[in-house]
Scaffold this active site. Sequence first.
Site, PDB file in Angstrom:
ATOM      1  N   HIS A 128     -23.621   8.862-119.825  1.00  0.00           N
ATOM      2  CA  HIS A 128     -23.491   8.049-118.593  1.00  0.00           C
ATOM      3  C   HIS A 128     -22.882   6.673-118.851  1.00  0.00           C
ATOM      4  O   HIS A 128     -22.579   5.944-117.890  1.00  0.00           O
ATOM      5  CB  HIS A 128     -24.861   7.845-117.939  1.00  0.00           C
ATOM      6  CG  HIS A 128     -25.514   9.115-117.471  1.00  0.00           C
ATOM      7  ND1 HIS A 128     -24.902   9.996-116.608  1.00  0.00           N
ATOM      8  CD2 HIS A 128     -26.747   9.637-117.747  1.00  0.00           C
ATOM      9  CE1 HIS A 128     -25.731  11.016-116.373  1.00  0.00           C
ATOM     10  NE2 HIS A 128     -26.851  10.825-117.058  1.00  0.00           N
ATOM     11  N   ASP A 165     -25.575  19.131-120.134  1.00  0.00           N
ATOM     12  CA  ASP A 165     -26.708  18.323-119.641  1.00  0.00           C
ATOM     13  C   ASP A 165     -26.831  18.549-118.131  1.00  0.00           C
ATOM     14  O   ASP A 165     -25.831  18.767-117.447  1.00  0.00           O
ATOM     15  CB  ASP A 165     -26.420  16.853-119.944  1.00  0.00           C
ATOM     16  CG  ASP A 165     -27.592  15.927-119.662  1.00  0.00           C
ATOM     17  OD1 ASP A 165     -28.260  15.509-120.624  1.00  0.00           O
ATOM     18  OD2 ASP A 165     -27.816  15.610-118.472  1.00  0.00           O
ATOM     19  N   HIS A 167     -27.310  16.533-115.864  1.00  0.00           N
ATOM     20  CA  HIS A 167     -26.677  15.445-115.107  1.00  0.00           C
ATOM     21  C   HIS A 167     -25.168  15.396-115.389  1.00  0.00           C
ATOM     22  O   HIS A 167     -24.742  15.710-116.511  1.00  0.00           O
ATOM     23  CB  HIS A 167     -27.308  14.103-115.481  1.00  0.00           C
ATOM     24  CG  HIS A 167     -28.799  14.092-115.315  1.00  0.00           C
ATOM     25  ND1 HIS A 167     -29.672  14.272-116.372  1.00  0.00           N
ATOM     26  CD2 HIS A 167     -29.561  13.965-114.198  1.00  0.00           C
ATOM     27  CE1 HIS A 167     -30.925  14.237-115.920  1.00  0.00           C
ATOM     28  NE2 HIS A 167     -30.890  14.067-114.606  1.00  0.00           N
ATOM     29  N   ASP A 249     -32.046  18.901-120.929  1.00  0.00           N
ATOM     30  CA  ASP A 249     -32.724  18.760-119.637  1.00  0.00           C
ATOM     31  C   ASP A 249     -32.243  19.816-118.644  1.00  0.00           C
ATOM     32  O   ASP A 249     -32.701  19.852-117.506  1.00  0.00           O
ATOM     33  CB  ASP A 249     -32.566  17.340-119.066  1.00  0.00           C
ATOM     34  CG  ASP A 249     -31.154  16.815-119.122  1.00  0.00           C
ATOM     35  OD1 ASP A 249     -30.224  17.595-119.434  1.00  0.00           O
ATOM     36  OD2 ASP A 249     -30.963  15.607-118.857  1.00  0.00           O
TER      37      ASP A 249
HETATM   38 ZN   LIG Z   1     -29.389  14.431-118.425  1.00  0.00          ZN
END
Ligand SMILES: [Zn+2]
Length: 310
Positions: A128, A165, A167, A249
């Site tokens: 991120h 991931d 996200h 995750d």
């Molecule tokens: Zn993540």
Amino acid sequence: MTNTVAFISHADCGRHDTGWGHPEHVGRLRAIPRALRNDFDLYESVDHLEGRHASEDEIALAHDSRYVASVRELAEAGGGRLDADTVASGGSWAAATAGAGCVLDAVDLALAGKTTRSFCAVRPPGHHALRDSGMGFCLFGNVAIAAHYARRVKRLDRVLIVDWDVHHGNGTQALVEDDANIRFVSMHQWPWYPGTGAAGDRGPKRSVWNVPLPAGLPRETYVGELLRNVDAATTGFTPDLVLVSAGFDSLAGDPLGGFTLEMDDVSRLTRELASRAGQWCRGRLVSALEGGYAPDRLGEAAVTHMRALL
Ligand SMILES: [Zn+2]
């Protein structure tokens, strides 16, 4: 070429202190060697290496050098907050440079033809982090830095990044999308944090494959969609190196995600990517930990991932 897999980490990755109750804590990393010791054959088979610290210049391959210096200064001053959920502590500079450095060491090993496949157990995570700011628990884009290092320092022609991931790897996309020879495939929950990564967002060079999917689908849908997009991204594009943003995750039961993957899926995805890397680039595959917030599951997934790499 050997059949070994390197397990690369650095003690300093534990020095990034996010504070009490933060989901991205050092217990995540500690769960990995704990799980590995329960699999004695694998423990004996992997090469245990401590990585180096990336230099400020290396981190600036992907980030604004003023931002890089500002993280160092913030850590030197004892730490502080970068965004609502991203903090730096006094040890965060050592941790973040070690995290990026482990991935660079893995690239060096892969290109030297010694150990072509590595898993880097690093924190803080990276995908991120933006060019001039930290975000979403991430300080520096470990995998994006490695991609630019491979391209500009090691002079590779083509790099593929696969991010599973849960996200969206918004930081990675932002840091690599201007280089048409770095292709980025990200599968992520949608709608979900951070809100980016629509399928139609292909980046300015159309070198990005975003795969947004709702939570709770059958496991095989996630595996199939990710592999389908990897194959689309590599049609007419043979990578010289495969980088994996291994966020665990995306496993069922993670407190920060709603995907349904199980250990068998980690194994399958790993084998499929390693097999493709074998055809594309003599097996060069460097994987780096991103998310994963149920430590016991994370440890088991990392071990499953390394076993499949082997
Ligand atoms: Zn993540």
